[in-house]
Design an enzyme around this catalytic site. Structure first.
Site: not given
Length: 477
Positions: A95, A152
């Site tokens: 991330e 993500d």
């Protein structure tokens, strides 16, 4: 003298060759120089900053501070990585690498970008996606499945590569365009549930039984579709909106989404169903789809969020809610303020948006827990000041309109600006009073309806007066 003339001739020849080379370079290698981007979002406001002339210096100072704390070559295998903070022993998560790459390309730091990306590639798993968790000594963690991917992260890395291709071109040491296309293909093959288009939270788990709304990035997927020609990504974007529509059956009209849910919008087994540190990112990722593509679903969802948070004002935002809107924590921090400011970019309440901008600038998390909130803070500051353009637009000028643009929207309303001068002050109160006494008829009627009940009367005057003496935090109210 002959030698001097010869040297001059050689220099002129070199300059001539360079000139021809520069003219022959692909346009996308010289189209922009990063922050400040001279672009305008096609939909909604481009910036909610109070003074745009101060934005560039502020952003660059924040970037230097962020780099000084987050970028390290220690434990990076000869490259550079984004480290978290003392609370996690300065480890790395994929991330953070996505955030770092987006920031590096927006601030036009190609050498740093390349170092970060080489670290990312050194940690690709067998599916061509990044290991999600690596310790400070460059070891993939085993206790939490660190060799799997977090969707993500890889979607942010892919978008950053598209930015890099458009800013710098792909003829150098790293072919950003090819890297982006390969990664996007790997994402679709391993992080989208086939047959349903549900976004999985990782390459090895999830789907209809468990998904994460804060990973939903519909604008990213529309860019992928245009960039690669794989229009299945548009269906992934649609499915994200469909899941949030299901959540609305349970959130009491707040607009809040849970950290985790099923594709039916219900709680996922063993996962948080509250609006906490995952879900906070939803407003940021969704609002961008309105700014770039004018998607009315993004506007509707972010308008709901803005309306919910406006009830307590920017200073009343805390770090946890049930999706029905009850506070379950009381910390006021950067992780939650910036993404709400991003949600306000759909233009529901520009007065509150400016309040959110000021609070985003003002609130910075302490360094012990500084990684997450301060990274989101800087990313959202880029976006809410007009410095996060669609990478497929002309990054040096006006954005290229979407291929199927929606009709132009009406100008955004500044509630309380009764005389239409762009400010809300005592002059507007006087104008409203004169209107109610029928001594004037020409006012900004929509802006005067500060309680949004469809009528202009003494209630609006009372609310405007309370706003001006700061007994209520925002308009409309």
């Amino acid at each position: 003298m002959k030698n001097v003339k010869k040297r001059v001739g050689v220099v002129l020849l070199i300059l001539a060759v360079l000139g021809v080379y520069m003219l022959a370079m692909p346009a996308n290698t010289v189209s922009a120089a990063g922050v400040p981007f001279n672009t305008k979002y096609p939909y909604g406001p481009t910036s909610i900053a109070d003074n745009q002339s101060e934005v560039t210096a502020m952003l660059k100072a924040e970037w230097e501070d962020w780099k000084s704390k987050r970028i390290t070559s220690n434990g990076a295998g000869g490259y550079k990585r984004v480290q978290r903070d003392a609370s996690t022993n300065y480890d790395t998560v994929s991330e953070g690498m996505g955030y770092g790459l987006l920031l590096a390309v927006c601030f036009n730091e190609q050498a740093l970008f390349d170092d970060l990306y080489r670290y990312v590639k050194s940690h690709f798993n067998g599916n061509g996606l990044m290991h999600w968790h690596i310790d400070a000594n460059n070891n993939v963690t085993s206790h939490d499945g660190g060799d799997g991917a977090a969707t993500d992260a890889d979607e942010d890395i892919a978008l950053a590569l598209i930015f890099a291709d458009k800013l710098w071109g792909s003829s150098g040491a790293i072919n950003y365009g090819q890297e982006a296309r390969t990664l996007i293909n790997n994402l679709y093959n391993h992080c989208v549930e086939h047959g349903s288009y549900v976004l999985k939270p990782g390459d090895r788990w999830g789907g209809s039984s468990v998904t994460n709304p804060s990973y939903f990035a519909p604008a990213w997927y529309k860019v992928y579709a245009q960039y690669t020609g794989d229009t299945r990504w548009n269906q992934v974007a649609d499915k994200c909106y469909q899941i949030v529509e299901e959540v609305k059956k349970y959130n009491n009209g707040t607009g809040l989404v849970p950290d985790w849910c099923t594709a039916s919008g219900t709680p996922a087994s063993g996962q948080s169903y509250d609006y906490k540190y995952d879900a906070t990112r939803y407003g940021w990722r969704t609002a961008v789809d309105y700014s770039w593509f004018g998607d009315q679903r993004a506007k509707a969802n972010c308008d709901m969020l803005t309306k919910f948070f406006a009830r307590d004002g920017a200073k009343g935002i805390v770090d946890g809610y049930t999706i029905q809107g009850s506070k379950i924590s009381n910390n006021h921090n950067a992780s939650f303020i910036g993404p709400v400011a991003a949600a306000s970019m759909t233009g529901y309440d520009l007065n509150f948006a400016k309040e959110l901008y000021r609070e985003t600038v003002a609130v910075k998390d302490s360094e012990y827990y500084g990684y997450y909130g301060n990274s989101l803070r800087l990313l959202t500051l880029l976006y809410i000041t007009g410095n996060f353009p669609n990478p497929l637009s002309d990054l040096s000028g006006q954005p290229t309109p979407p291929s199927n643009p929606t009709p132009s929207l009406p100008p955004q309303v500044v509630y309380g600006d009764v005389n239409g001068d762009g400010n809300v002050n005592s002059t507007d109160l006087t104008m409203l009073k004169r209107y109610l006494l029928k001594s004037v008829t020409n006012i900004n009627r929509e802006a005067a309806d500060v309680n949004r009940d469809g009528a202009i009367n003494s209630s609006d005057m009372t609310i405007l007066k309370r706003y001006l003496i700061k007994s209520i935090p925002h308009l409309p109210y």
